[in-house]
Scaffold this motif. Structure first.
Motif, PDB file in Angstrom:
ATOM      1  N   GLY A 166       0.822  -1.211   0.000  1.00 21.31           N
ATOM      2  CA  GLY A 166       0.000   0.000   0.000  1.00 21.31           C
ATOM      3  C   GLY A 166       0.845   1.244   0.000  1.00 21.31           C
ATOM      4  N   GLU A 167       0.289   2.305  -0.543  1.00 18.76           N
ATOM      5  CA  GLU A 167       0.947   3.605  -0.516  1.00 18.76           C
ATOM      6  C   GLU A 167      -0.113   4.687  -0.593  1.00 18.76           C
ATOM      7  OE1 GLU A 167       3.492   4.130  -3.848  1.00 18.76           O
ATOM      8  OE2 GLU A 167       1.946   3.710  -5.341  1.00 18.76           O
ATOM      9  N   GLY A 168       0.259   5.889  -0.171  1.00 17.09           N
ATOM     10  CA  GLY A 168      -0.697   6.986  -0.224  1.00 17.09           C
ATOM     11  C   GLY A 168      -0.019   8.318  -0.031  1.00 17.09           C
ATOM     12  N   TYR A 169      -0.754   9.356  -0.351  1.00 13.36           N
ATOM     13  CA  TYR A 169      -0.249  10.718  -0.149  1.00 13.36           C
ATOM     14  C   TYR A 169      -1.436  11.629   0.124  1.00 13.36           C
ATOM     15  CZ  TYR A 169      -1.938  12.012  -4.810  1.00 13.36           C
ATOM     16  OH  TYR A 169      -2.739  12.262  -5.901  1.00 13.36           O
ATOM     17  N   SER A 174      -0.283  21.466  -0.517  1.00 13.10           N
ATOM     18  CA  SER A 174       0.189  22.103   0.712  1.00 13.10           C
ATOM     19  C   SER A 174       1.703  21.955   0.847  1.00 13.10           C
ATOM     20  CB  SER A 174      -0.498  21.443   1.913  1.00 13.10           C
ATOM     21  OG  SER A 174       0.192  21.732   3.115  1.00 13.10           O
ATOM     22  N   PRO A 175       2.370  22.912   1.489  1.00  9.92           N
ATOM     23  CA  PRO A 175       3.816  22.758   1.719  1.00  9.92           C
ATOM     24  C   PRO A 175       4.126  21.721   2.790  1.00  9.92           C
ATOM     25  CG  PRO A 175       3.017  24.778   2.755  1.00  9.92           C
ATOM     26  CD  PRO A 175       1.878  24.237   1.949  1.00  9.92           C
ATOM     27  N   LYS A 176       3.116  21.215   3.462  1.00 11.84           N
ATOM     28  CA  LYS A 176       3.317  20.230   4.529  1.00 11.84           C
ATOM     29  C   LYS A 176       2.470  18.981   4.256  1.00 11.84           C
ATOM     30  CE  LYS A 176       6.099  22.746   7.064  1.00 11.84           C
ATOM     31  NZ  LYS A 176       7.517  22.344   7.293  1.00 11.84           N
ATOM     32  N   GLY A 177       2.684  18.366   3.119  1.00 13.50           N
ATOM     33  CA  GLY A 177       1.939  17.170   2.768  1.00 13.50           C
ATOM     34  C   GLY A 177       2.454  15.952   3.495  1.00 13.50           C
ATOM     35  N   THR A 178       1.738  14.834   3.339  1.00 11.32           N
ATOM     36  CA  THR A 178       2.111  13.591   3.995  1.00 11.32           C
ATOM     37  C   THR A 178       2.161  12.450   2.979  1.00 11.32           C
ATOM     38  OG1 THR A 178      -0.193  13.060   4.531  1.00 11.32           O
ATOM     39  CG2 THR A 178       1.065  14.306   6.168  1.00 11.32           C
ATOM     40  N   GLY A 179       2.813  11.364   3.379  1.00  5.57           N
ATOM     41  CA  GLY A 179       2.893  10.180   2.535  1.00  5.57           C
ATOM     42  C   GLY A 179       2.979   8.936   3.392  1.00  5.57           C
ATOM     43  N   ALA A 211       5.562   9.551   6.188  1.00  4.93           N
ATOM     44  CA  ALA A 211       6.334  10.760   5.916  1.00  4.93           C
ATOM     45  C   ALA A 211       5.456  11.985   6.153  1.00  4.93           C
ATOM     46  CB  ALA A 211       6.838  10.750   4.473  1.00  4.93           C
ATOM     47  N   SER A 212       6.074  13.051   6.615  1.00  3.69           N
ATOM     48  CA  SER A 212       5.330  14.287   6.879  1.00  3.69           C
ATOM     49  C   SER A 212       6.187  15.489   6.488  1.00  3.69           C
ATOM     50  CB  SER A 212       4.933  14.368   8.357  1.00  3.69           C
ATOM     51  OG  SER A 212       6.084  14.271   9.186  1.00  3.69           O
ATOM     52  N   GLY A 213       5.521  16.637   6.358  1.00  2.00           N
ATOM     53  CA  GLY A 213       6.231  17.862   5.995  1.00  2.00           C
ATOM     54  C   GLY A 213       6.796  17.830   4.585  1.00  2.00           C
ATOM     55  N   ILE A 214       6.055  17.250   3.644  1.00  2.00           N
ATOM     56  CA  ILE A 214       6.544  17.112   2.266  1.00  2.00           C
ATOM     57  C   ILE A 214       5.906  18.177   1.374  1.00  2.00           C
ATOM     58  CG2 ILE A 214       6.766  15.583   0.282  1.00  2.00           C
ATOM     59  CD1 ILE A 214       6.424  13.233   2.151  1.00  2.00           C
ATOM     60  N   PRO A 215       6.702  19.046   0.749  1.00  2.00           N
ATOM     61  CA  PRO A 215       6.160  20.002  -0.226  1.00  2.00           C
ATOM     62  C   PRO A 215       5.981  19.318  -1.587  1.00  2.00           C
ATOM     63  CG  PRO A 215       8.503  20.398   0.076  1.00  2.00           C
ATOM     64  CD  PRO A 215       8.134  19.254   0.986  1.00  2.00           C
ATOM     65  N   TRP A 216       4.836  18.641  -1.747  1.00  2.00           N
ATOM     66  CA  TRP A 216       4.644  17.794  -2.925  1.00  2.00           C
ATOM     67  C   TRP A 216       4.788  18.553  -4.239  1.00  2.00           C
ATOM     68  CZ3 TRP A 216       5.270  12.917  -2.692  1.00  2.00           C
ATOM     69  CH2 TRP A 216       4.865  12.165  -1.580  1.00  2.00           C
ATOM     70  N   ALA A 217       4.336  19.799  -4.285  1.00  2.00           N
ATOM     71  CA  ALA A 217       4.415  20.562  -5.541  1.00  2.00           C
ATOM     72  C   ALA A 217       5.872  20.737  -5.970  1.00  2.00           C
ATOM     73  CB  ALA A 217       3.733  21.915  -5.382  1.00  2.00           C
ATOM     74  N   GLU A 218       6.736  21.102  -5.022  1.00  2.00           N
ATOM     75  CA  GLU A 218       8.158  21.258  -5.345  1.00  2.00           C
ATOM     76  C   GLU A 218       8.799  19.923  -5.718  1.00  2.00           C
ATOM     77  OE1 GLU A 218      10.704  23.994  -2.983  1.00  2.00           O
ATOM     78  OE2 GLU A 218       8.937  24.122  -1.670  1.00  2.00           O
ATOM     79  N   ILE A 268      15.246  19.721  -1.423  1.00  2.00           N
ATOM     80  CA  ILE A 268      13.902  20.228  -1.117  1.00  2.00           C
ATOM     81  C   ILE A 268      13.408  19.652   0.203  1.00  2.00           C
ATOM     82  CG2 ILE A 268      11.483  20.142  -1.854  1.00  2.00           C
ATOM     83  CD1 ILE A 268      12.544  20.209  -4.766  1.00  2.00           C
ATOM     84  N   LEU A 269      13.577  18.349   0.385  1.00  2.00           N
ATOM     85  CA  LEU A 269      13.108  17.699   1.609  1.00  2.00           C
ATOM     86  C   LEU A 269      13.889  18.163   2.831  1.00  2.00           C
ATOM     87  CD1 LEU A 269      12.609  14.068   0.234  1.00  2.00           C
ATOM     88  CD2 LEU A 269      10.850  15.801   0.650  1.00  2.00           C
ATOM     89  N   ARG A 270      15.195  18.373   2.675  1.00  2.00           N
ATOM     90  CA  ARG A 270      15.995  18.866   3.801  1.00  2.00           C
ATOM     91  C   ARG A 270      15.538  20.265   4.216  1.00  2.00           C
ATOM     92  NH1 ARG A 270      20.222  16.758   0.698  1.00  2.00           N
ATOM     93  NH2 ARG A 270      20.869  18.857   0.066  1.00  2.00           N
ATOM     94  N   ARG A 271      15.385  21.165   3.237  1.00  2.00           N
ATOM     95  CA  ARG A 271      14.993  22.539   3.565  1.00  2.00           C
ATOM     96  C   ARG A 271      13.593  22.611   4.161  1.00  2.00           C
ATOM     97  NH1 ARG A 271      17.786  23.165  -1.259  1.00  2.00           N
ATOM     98  NH2 ARG A 271      15.860  23.153  -2.502  1.00  2.00           N
ATOM     99  N   ALA A 272      12.728  21.681   3.750  1.00  2.31           N
ATOM    100  CA  ALA A 272      11.362  21.673   4.280  1.00  2.31           C
ATOM    101  C   ALA A 272      11.274  21.034   5.656  1.00  2.31           C
ATOM    102  CB  ALA A 272      10.445  20.935   3.310  1.00  2.31           C
ATOM    103  N   GLY A 273      12.350  20.386   6.096  1.00  2.00           N
ATOM    104  CA  GLY A 273      12.295  19.691   7.385  1.00  2.00           C
ATOM    105  C   GLY A 273      11.385  18.479   7.356  1.00  2.00           C
ATOM    106  N   SER A 274      11.358  17.809   6.222  1.00  2.00           N
ATOM    107  CA  SER A 274      10.511  16.620   6.085  1.00  2.00           C
ATOM    108  C   SER A 274      10.985  15.525   7.045  1.00  2.00           C
ATOM    109  CB  SER A 274      10.554  16.116   4.646  1.00  2.00           C
ATOM    110  OG  SER A 274      10.122  17.124   3.745  1.00  2.00           O
ATOM    111  N   ARG A 275      10.054  14.667   7.421  1.00  2.00           N
ATOM    112  CA  ARG A 275      10.341  13.662   8.437  1.00  2.00           C
ATOM    113  C   ARG A 275       9.823  12.297   7.982  1.00  2.00           C
ATOM    114  NH1 ARG A 275      10.585  13.534  14.409  1.00  2.00           N
ATOM    115  NH2 ARG A 275       9.581  11.636  15.185  1.00  2.00           N
ATOM    116  N   LEU A 276      10.577  11.233   8.274  1.00  2.00           N
ATOM    117  CA  LEU A 276      10.163   9.866   7.994  1.00  2.00           C
ATOM    118  C   LEU A 276      10.105   9.098   9.304  1.00  2.00           C
ATOM    119  CD1 LEU A 276       9.519   7.626   5.905  1.00  2.00           C
ATOM    120  CD2 LEU A 276      11.961   7.075   5.934  1.00  2.00           C
ATOM    121  N   ASP A 277       8.909   8.609   9.653  1.00  2.00           N
ATOM    122  CA  ASP A 277       8.721   7.807  10.863  1.00  2.00           C
ATOM    123  C   ASP A 277       8.595   6.340  10.490  1.00  2.00           C
ATOM    124  OD1 ASP A 277       8.252   9.533  13.430  1.00  2.00           O
ATOM    125  OD2 ASP A 277       7.239  10.609  11.807  1.00  2.00           O
TER     126      ASP A 277
END
Length: 513
Positions: A312-315, A320-325, A356-363, A399-408
């Protein structure tokens, strides 16, 4: 030529699903015109300069009510003159539906007409696809020009070749969908499901080699531009139809490498634009999953069994600049026969979920389009394509580093009869960190001691055992609730770039240069 037959037979259920999309007024002419307008991208497909379908959708009104006939397939494919059949005649029956007006601009279509497709290679036995029963209904909203609801179920599907024991059977095959308005009037929320049960495949000697108890594919999409997806799907299928024509004409000949590379590059270039537009039409969020239960592969030398497998996968929050996956894998009951010597150490079960959280999907999407563009030149200019892809992936990392994206690592467990791995924690993107990320992870390896002992007893296992012995020394001794020995590891990556395992800096263990 056989590839061509398979691809074209595969379009049969596609146009049945596509037939759900259109209409305009509750009279027969409006119904006909609406269906043909919405299905134009599909109906316009040509193969070897022949229409794939026998004509447009027709609608008739009589004393018995209104009927809708979706066109069949009747064409002859030319094959290679040097190898295989010179031609293949392909026919699929048209499908007739009963139509009833259910509102000012809506219709319900129903059918119980079984499927029937035949492929006849010149000078060879024909291949037949039949079904024992079919039940289908579609609800069409002419005002929205959309197929808003549908269910399609086929029972007793069989694919056979005359005089040959090999065949494929499917007890039941079904598909269902719903389309509902979204906040944006030009977009809709879509739910779709496909299921199959009782699938069996027999080889040329009539021996059953593959069985599948049940499989499901389900998907939901939020804010999809359905009409654009249909239009771009037609364009993509048109490109593949051109590819079929080219491949069929070239069968039996020795391909020129440059010509083959040019053909593949041309196909990729033609696919890029509609694929990009299709991706842009998918919407703000979605979840996709595929589940397989009771899978049995019975090859002559080995048998593989899986009780259950789900991917499974999803987004969400694509705008939003703070999308999830999300990504998940769930497997149970993997078994091999005959059993290899190391069978006790082969994983049989796994449960993995990453969030995953804090993902700017558009960028991220804009940067990923550069990967797609590079793939168009991968055949002709592989080095340049690889360089462009690497640059694009580095850009995505930035992009992910600058956005502070997170993987749990919400769950991560892999289990074998004699061992297991459990991993948890999180990885945090951080542009100021030395490695661009920080991490705090907890790892447990169950029965690492037993694995090392097993490898030491294998003829070629000494080197692997030596490598694992280092991990064994660094691990903290522990015992599971079941009383099994384990090694625990606290793994930290800090801002300064240090990688610590149970407080020990890994750099201190590396050989000095």
């Amino acid at each position: 030529m056989k590839r061509s037959i398979c691809i074209l037979l595969g379009t049969a259920p596609l146009w049945l699903v596509g037939s759900a999309l259109a209409q305009t007024t509750p009279d027969a002419a409006g119904l006909r015109d609406g269906l043909n307008e919405m299905l134009k991208p599909i109906l316009a497909i040509q193969v070897q300069q022949q229409p794939l379908f026998t004509g447009p959708v027709t609608v008739e009104q009589g004393s018995g009510g209104t009927t809708v006939v979706f066109p069949g397939i009747d064409l002859t494919l030319k094959g290679s003159q040097d190898k295989g059949p010179k031609s293949v005649a392909l026919r699929c029956d048209a499908q007739t539906y009963r139509a009833a007006s259910t509102g000012a601009a809506t219709w319900r279509l129903e059918s119980d007409e079984p499927m029937n497709c035949v492929a006849e290679p010149e000078g060879e036995a024909k291949v037949t696809l039949t079904s024992r029963a079919l039940r289908a209904h579609f609800v069409v909203d002419l005002g929205q020009k959309l197929f808003t609801e549908g269910e399609w179920r086929v029972e007793g599907t069989v694919i056979t070749q005359d005089g040959q024991p090999g065949k494929v059977t499917i007890d039941a095959l079904s598909a269902s969908s719903q389309i509902r308005p979204a906040a944006d009037p030009a977009r809709h929320d879509v739910a779709f499901k496909m299921e199959a049960s009782g699938l069996s495949a027999f080889d040329e000697k009539g021996v059953e080699r593959f069985t599948l108890g049940h499989t499901v594919y389900d998907a939901t999409m939020d804010g999809m531009d359905v009409q654009r997806v249909m239009a771009t799907t037609g364009e993509v299928l048109g490109v593949y139809a051109e590819l079929i024509e080219t491949v069929t004409a070239a069968e039996g000949t020795v391909p020129d490498p440059k010509q083959a590379a040019g053909m593949q590059a041309d196909v990729m270039a033609k696919l890029m634009d509609p694929m990009k537009r299709m991706m842009a039409a998918y919407g703000t969020g979605g979840e996709f999953g595929a589940t397989v239960t009771d899978l049995r592969v019975k090859a002559p030398e080995v048998q593989v069994t899986i009780d259950r497998l789900r991917l499974g996968e999803g987004y969400d929050g694509a705008g939003s600049p703070k999308g999830t996956g999300m990504m998940e894998i769930d497997m149970a009951g993997l078994a091999l026969a005959p059993k290899p010597p190391f069978v006790e150490w082969i994983p049989t079960d796994a449960t993995i979920r990453l969030d995953a959280s804090g993902i700017p999907w558009a960028e991220v999407g804009t940067a990923y389009m550069k990967v797609i563009d590079a793939s168009a030149i991968q055949i002709e200019k592989p080095e340049e394509a690889q360089q462009q892809m690497a640059q694009a992936m580095m850009e995505i990392g930035g992009i992910l580093r600058r956005a502070g994206s997170r993987l749990d690592l919400t769950s991560f467990t892999i289990t074998a009869p004699e061992a297991a791995i459990n991993l948890g924690g999180a990885v945090q993107g951080k542009d100021a960190a030395a490695h661009g990320v920080t991490a705090d992870l907890d790892l447990r390896i169950v029965n690492l001691d037993g694995l090392i002992k097993f490898l030491q007893g294998m003829p070629d296992g000494a080197e692997a055992a030596a490598g694992l012995s280092m991990a064994q020394v660094m691990g903290r001794q522990a015992t599971t609730d079941a009383g099994l020995p384990a090694r625990d590891y606290d793994i930290v990556v800090d801002d300064a770039g240090k990688i610590l395992v149970n407080g020990t800096d890994l750099a201190a263990l590396m050989p000095k240069q």
